[in-house]
Design a protein around this motif. Sequence first.
Motif, PDB file in Angstrom:
ATOM      1  N   GLU A  24       0.815  -1.213   0.000  1.00 15.94           N
ATOM      2  CA  GLU A  24       0.000   0.000   0.000  1.00 15.94           C
ATOM      3  C   GLU A  24       0.849   1.264   0.000  1.00 15.94           C
ATOM      4  O   GLU A  24       0.431   2.296  -0.548  1.00 15.94           O
ATOM      5  N   TYR A  25       2.029   1.220   0.593  1.00 19.13           N
ATOM      6  CA  TYR A  25       2.866   2.415   0.640  1.00 19.13           C
ATOM      7  C   TYR A  25       3.383   2.775  -0.762  1.00 19.13           C
ATOM      8  O   TYR A  25       3.370   3.943  -1.153  1.00 19.13           O
ATOM      9  N   CYS A  26       3.840   1.776  -1.502  1.00 19.36           N
ATOM     10  CA  CYS A  26       4.282   2.037  -2.875  1.00 19.36           C
ATOM     11  C   CYS A  26       3.110   2.504  -3.731  1.00 19.36           C
ATOM     12  O   CYS A  26       3.267   3.402  -4.569  1.00 19.36           O
ATOM     13  N   ALA A  27       1.942   1.902  -3.516  1.00 19.45           N
ATOM     14  CA  ALA A  27       0.769   2.295  -4.294  1.00 19.45           C
ATOM     15  C   ALA A  27       0.389   3.746  -4.008  1.00 19.45           C
ATOM     16  O   ALA A  27       0.074   4.517  -4.929  1.00 19.45           O
ATOM     17  N   LYS A  28       0.432   4.138  -2.750  1.00 21.59           N
ATOM     18  CA  LYS A  28       0.083   5.518  -2.394  1.00 21.59           C
ATOM     19  C   LYS A  28       1.124   6.502  -2.930  1.00 21.59           C
ATOM     20  O   LYS A  28       0.771   7.586  -3.422  1.00 21.59           O
ATOM     21  N   ALA A  29       2.403   6.133  -2.835  1.00 25.51           N
ATOM     22  CA  ALA A  29       3.454   7.017  -3.342  1.00 25.51           C
ATOM     23  C   ALA A  29       3.345   7.163  -4.855  1.00 25.51           C
ATOM     24  O   ALA A  29       3.487   8.266  -5.398  1.00 25.51           O
ATOM     25  N   ALA A  30       3.076   6.057  -5.541  1.00 26.33           N
ATOM     26  CA  ALA A  30       2.931   6.110  -6.991  1.00 26.33           C
ATOM     27  C   ALA A  30       1.747   6.995  -7.377  1.00 26.33           C
ATOM     28  O   ALA A  30       1.836   7.795  -8.318  1.00 26.33           O
TER      29      ALA A  30
END
Length: 350
Positions: A35-41
């Motif tokens: 979820e962190y990579c998804a939110k950053a992306a």
Amino acid sequence: MLRFECDYGEGAAPAVLDWMQKTNFDQTPGYGEDEYCAKAAAQIKQLCDAPDADVHFFVGATQANLTVIAAALKPWQGVLCADSGHIHVHETGSIEATGHKCLALPSKNGKITARQIRKAVEEHRANASHEHEVQPGMVYISNPTEVGTLYNKEELTDISAACYELGLYLFVDGARMAYGLTSPANDLSLQDYAALCDVFYLGGTKCGALFGEAVVITNDDLKPDFRYCLKQHGGMLAKGRLLGGQFLALLDGEDGSGNSLYFTMARRADEQALRIRAAFEAKGCKLLHDSPTNQQFFVLPDEWYEKLAERYAMTHMGKPDKHHTAVRICTSWATKDENVDALIADVNAL
């Protein structure tokens, strides 16, 4: 010893370390599928006004460069770049190790032009033996360049148009992009990069993260199967959340006005560098390159260099003549006021 030789000598912004500590025991899927990579992306795509872009996170810039180029080019193709370009002079032949050649063009102030690109491709195509030579398939530039200079919007637009007309991909190395975007001389935005480039990245390693680069792919032709190439080239970090999370921490609260930590720290580094530049110029020092970013290049009398080197770490850039030494002085997101004040005081006392 006070260190001014690079912008990756410190660890990470406290906000990044705080995020890591707070999320240390979180359980997430691996390999960037969290979820962190998804939110950053999602945040990066919003800032770029590129909702359909793909965003991939890498540990470092060399890894990002070789993976993007390997994924984009056919086996017989090479990449046009400045003769001072990072992939050509400072990455240990990593591009060539993937089977692609760096096709270096003479640079001026670290930059190449749309005219040079057109000439190189047209000469290749007009050569009766062109099938016996490496075919240009991509243009690579850095912004800021290796010598701290900037491509402006007109220059990047011209290069983009040339690439489009010639059927080349345009790839922008953004390892120091934050320092370019916040420079008083800059007229480009993230939206411009997204509109004009096929692929580019936002640097983290040199801009407040422990490590990490965010590659943004806007050309649909480059999106399929990119993660296969990412994995094959050792870029798929098992604990991928550490990459996305750092960009979340750096870009927290960013609304496009440059008020997040990522941009405010970079802007401060540029300001510190220009303070140092003003001090050297006041002493009559010649500039090796006219840089408006966090890298500054000076030509010093040898005795001045030897005196400053007793207290300050700088990058030795060669000997323009037997009485002078060229140096690079580089500020970073973490450069302290008192260190800059001390350097300026010692420069004034020379």
